[in-house]
Design an enzyme around this catalytic site. Structure first.
Site, PDB file in Angstrom:
ATOM      1  N   SER A 213      29.643  32.949  26.424  1.00 16.92           N
ATOM      2  CA  SER A 213      29.445  33.892  27.541  1.00 16.92           C
ATOM      3  C   SER A 213      27.982  33.920  27.986  1.00 16.92           C
ATOM      4  O   SER A 213      27.690  34.060  29.172  1.00 16.92           O
ATOM      5  CB  SER A 213      29.918  35.297  27.153  1.00 16.92           C
ATOM      6  OG  SER A 213      29.042  35.895  26.218  1.00 16.92           O
TER       7      SER A 213
ATOM      8  N   LEU B 252      18.927  25.561  12.025  1.00 17.01           N
ATOM      9  CA  LEU B 252      18.274  24.275  12.310  1.00 17.01           C
ATOM     10  C   LEU B 252      17.142  24.032  11.313  1.00 17.01           C
ATOM     11  O   LEU B 252      16.475  24.967  10.876  1.00 17.01           O
ATOM     12  CB  LEU B 252      17.730  24.293  13.745  1.00 17.01           C
ATOM     13  CG  LEU B 252      18.811  24.427  14.823  1.00 17.01           C
ATOM     14  CD1 LEU B 252      18.194  24.798  16.160  1.00 17.01           C
ATOM     15  CD2 LEU B 252      19.612  23.129  14.934  1.00 17.01           C
TER      16      LEU B 252
ATOM     17  N   ASN C  55      16.112  31.511  22.018  1.00 20.03           N
ATOM     18  CA  ASN C  55      17.331  32.030  21.406  1.00 20.03           C
ATOM     19  C   ASN C  55      17.526  33.473  21.842  1.00 20.03           C
ATOM     20  O   ASN C  55      16.569  34.163  22.226  1.00 20.03           O
ATOM     21  CB  ASN C  55      17.228  31.969  19.877  1.00 20.03           C
ATOM     22  CG  ASN C  55      18.526  32.407  19.196  1.00 20.03           C
ATOM     23  OD1 ASN C  55      19.610  32.040  19.622  1.00 20.03           O
ATOM     24  ND2 ASN C  55      18.402  33.213  18.151  1.00 20.03           N
TER      25      ASN C  55
ATOM     26  N   HIS D 247      19.220  37.013  20.252  1.00 15.51           N
ATOM     27  CA  HIS D 247      19.712  37.597  19.002  1.00 15.51           C
ATOM     28  C   HIS D 247      20.172  39.021  19.288  1.00 15.51           C
ATOM     29  O   HIS D 247      19.452  39.782  19.945  1.00 15.51           O
ATOM     30  CB  HIS D 247      18.586  37.591  17.959  1.00 15.51           C
ATOM     31  CG  HIS D 247      18.996  38.160  16.647  1.00 15.51           C
ATOM     32  ND1 HIS D 247      19.772  37.464  15.741  1.00 15.51           N
ATOM     33  CD2 HIS D 247      18.747  39.368  16.077  1.00 15.51           C
ATOM     34  CE1 HIS D 247      19.986  38.221  14.674  1.00 15.51           C
ATOM     35  NE2 HIS D 247      19.373  39.381  14.860  1.00 15.51           N
TER      36      HIS D 247
ATOM     37  N   GLN E  67      24.104  43.495  28.302  1.00 16.06           N
ATOM     38  CA  GLN E  67      22.656  43.375  28.469  1.00 16.06           C
ATOM     39  C   GLN E  67      22.160  41.962  28.165  1.00 16.06           C
ATOM     40  O   GLN E  67      21.213  41.481  28.808  1.00 16.06           O
ATOM     41  CB  GLN E  67      21.943  44.383  27.555  1.00 16.06           C
ATOM     42  CG  GLN E  67      22.243  45.829  27.905  1.00 16.06           C
ATOM     43  CD  GLN E  67      21.891  46.158  29.346  1.00 16.06           C
ATOM     44  OE1 GLN E  67      20.818  45.797  29.842  1.00 16.06           O
ATOM     45  NE2 GLN E  67      22.812  46.796  30.050  1.00 16.06           N
ATOM     46  N   GLU E  68      22.810  41.289  27.215  1.00 16.78           N
ATOM     47  CA  GLU E  68      22.426  39.899  26.917  1.00 16.78           C
ATOM     48  C   GLU E  68      22.541  39.036  28.169  1.00 16.78           C
ATOM     49  O   GLU E  68      21.679  38.190  28.450  1.00 16.78           O
ATOM     50  CB  GLU E  68      23.346  39.326  25.824  1.00 16.78           C
ATOM     51  CG  GLU E  68      23.156  39.970  24.468  1.00 16.78           C
ATOM     52  CD  GLU E  68      24.088  39.391  23.435  1.00 16.78           C
ATOM     53  OE1 GLU E  68      24.383  38.183  23.496  1.00 16.78           O
ATOM     54  OE2 GLU E  68      24.514  40.143  22.553  1.00 16.78           O
TER      55      GLU E  68
HETATM   56  C1  GRF Z   1      26.556  37.139  21.038  1.00 19.10           C
HETATM   57  O1  GRF Z   1      26.624  38.373  20.371  1.00 19.10           O
HETATM   58  C2  GRF Z   1      25.141  36.649  20.968  1.00 19.10           C
HETATM   59  O2  GRF Z   1      24.203  37.695  20.833  1.00 19.10           O
HETATM   60  C3  GRF Z   1      25.116  35.833  19.723  1.00 19.10           C
HETATM   61  O3  GRF Z   1      26.386  35.194  19.670  1.00 19.10           O
HETATM   62  C4  GRF Z   1      27.363  36.094  20.256  1.00 19.10           C
HETATM   63  C5  GRF Z   1      28.343  35.331  21.101  1.00 19.10           C
HETATM   64  O4  GRF Z   1      27.620  34.771  22.164  1.00 19.10           O
HETATM   65  N1  GRF Z   1      24.025  34.904  19.796  1.00 19.10           N
HETATM   66  P1  GRF Z   1      28.379  33.895  23.318  1.00 19.10           P
HETATM   67  O5  GRF Z   1      29.432  34.782  23.926  1.00 19.10           O
HETATM   68  O6  GRF Z   1      29.005  32.701  22.625  1.00 19.10           O
HETATM   69  O7  GRF Z   1      27.280  33.561  24.269  1.00 19.10           O
END
Ligand code: GRF
Length: 196
Positions: A13, A93, A107, A109, A173-174
């Protein structure tokens, strides 16, 4: 124009949000979506958006991180990325891999770093009785989840929240913070972004 490679392990996502943001006068364009899981749902989403994809299954390497990363580097270097975005990428990594891209690997987090590096961040915030949570974008360095912070977004923790309800609130928010971070970083600006 900066060439952006995005590494994913699952639904992607954050990758979708990043790809959708790279239009018009945005200084970056996606050149590859790469996963350690050939079944990652994000690979299909990327292909549907017309982005080149590749997958290197980490399981046959049975924990030989260097061998897995040597295989990962092949499609990655072939794409000639200027910047690498880890987006829900769930493999640790090695220092050698990070050293290759240090200063141009980002990244996201799902916690307000330096609080809660590692996994299960939302449950840990709930267990600690925190009143707020959030996400952090940062440069990837040798220390896990500890590089220079490029942005943070805060959300309230509400009564009755579970790890799932909190994760969903943070994820919104991400999808705002990571694209904003990448746009600024790709323009050569490393000044941090704080939301709201
Ligand atoms: C999200 O919670 C993100 O913060 C973490 O992985 C989870 C899934 O991310 N890094 P996505 O939907 O695969 O981007």
């Amino acid at each position: 124009m900066k060439r952006i490679a995005i590494l994913i392990s699952g639904g992607g996502s954050n990758m979708v949000a990043l790809v959708r943001s790279m239009t018009g006068d945005h200084p970056g364009r996606p050149v590859l979506v790469l996963s350690n899981d050939p079944e990652a749902g994000g690979l299909k989403k990327a292909a549907e958006m017309g982005i080149a994809t590749a997958a290197i299954d980490h399981r046959p390497f049975r924990g030989d991180r260097a061998a897995f990363e040597a295989a990962l580097l092949e499609p990655l270097l072939a794409a000639g990325p200027d910047i690498i975005c880890l987006a829900g990428f769930m493999r640790i990594l090695t220092p050698a891999f990070i050293a290759r891209f240090e200063g141009r690997m980002l990244n996201i987090h799902p916690s307000l770093l330096p609080k809660y590096p590692g996994l299960h961040t939302h449950q840990r915030a709930l267990d600690a009785g925190d009143t707020e949570a959030g996400c952090t974008t940062h440069e990837v360095t040798q220390d896990l989840d500890a590089g220079p912070i490029l942005g943070q977004a805060r959300v309230p923790i509400l009564p009755g929240d579970t790890a799932d309800t909190l994760a969903a609130r943070v994820l919104v928010q991400e999808h705002i913070l990571y694209p904003a971070t990448l746009r600024r970083f790709a323009a050569g600006d490393r000044s941090p972004i704080f939301l709201p």
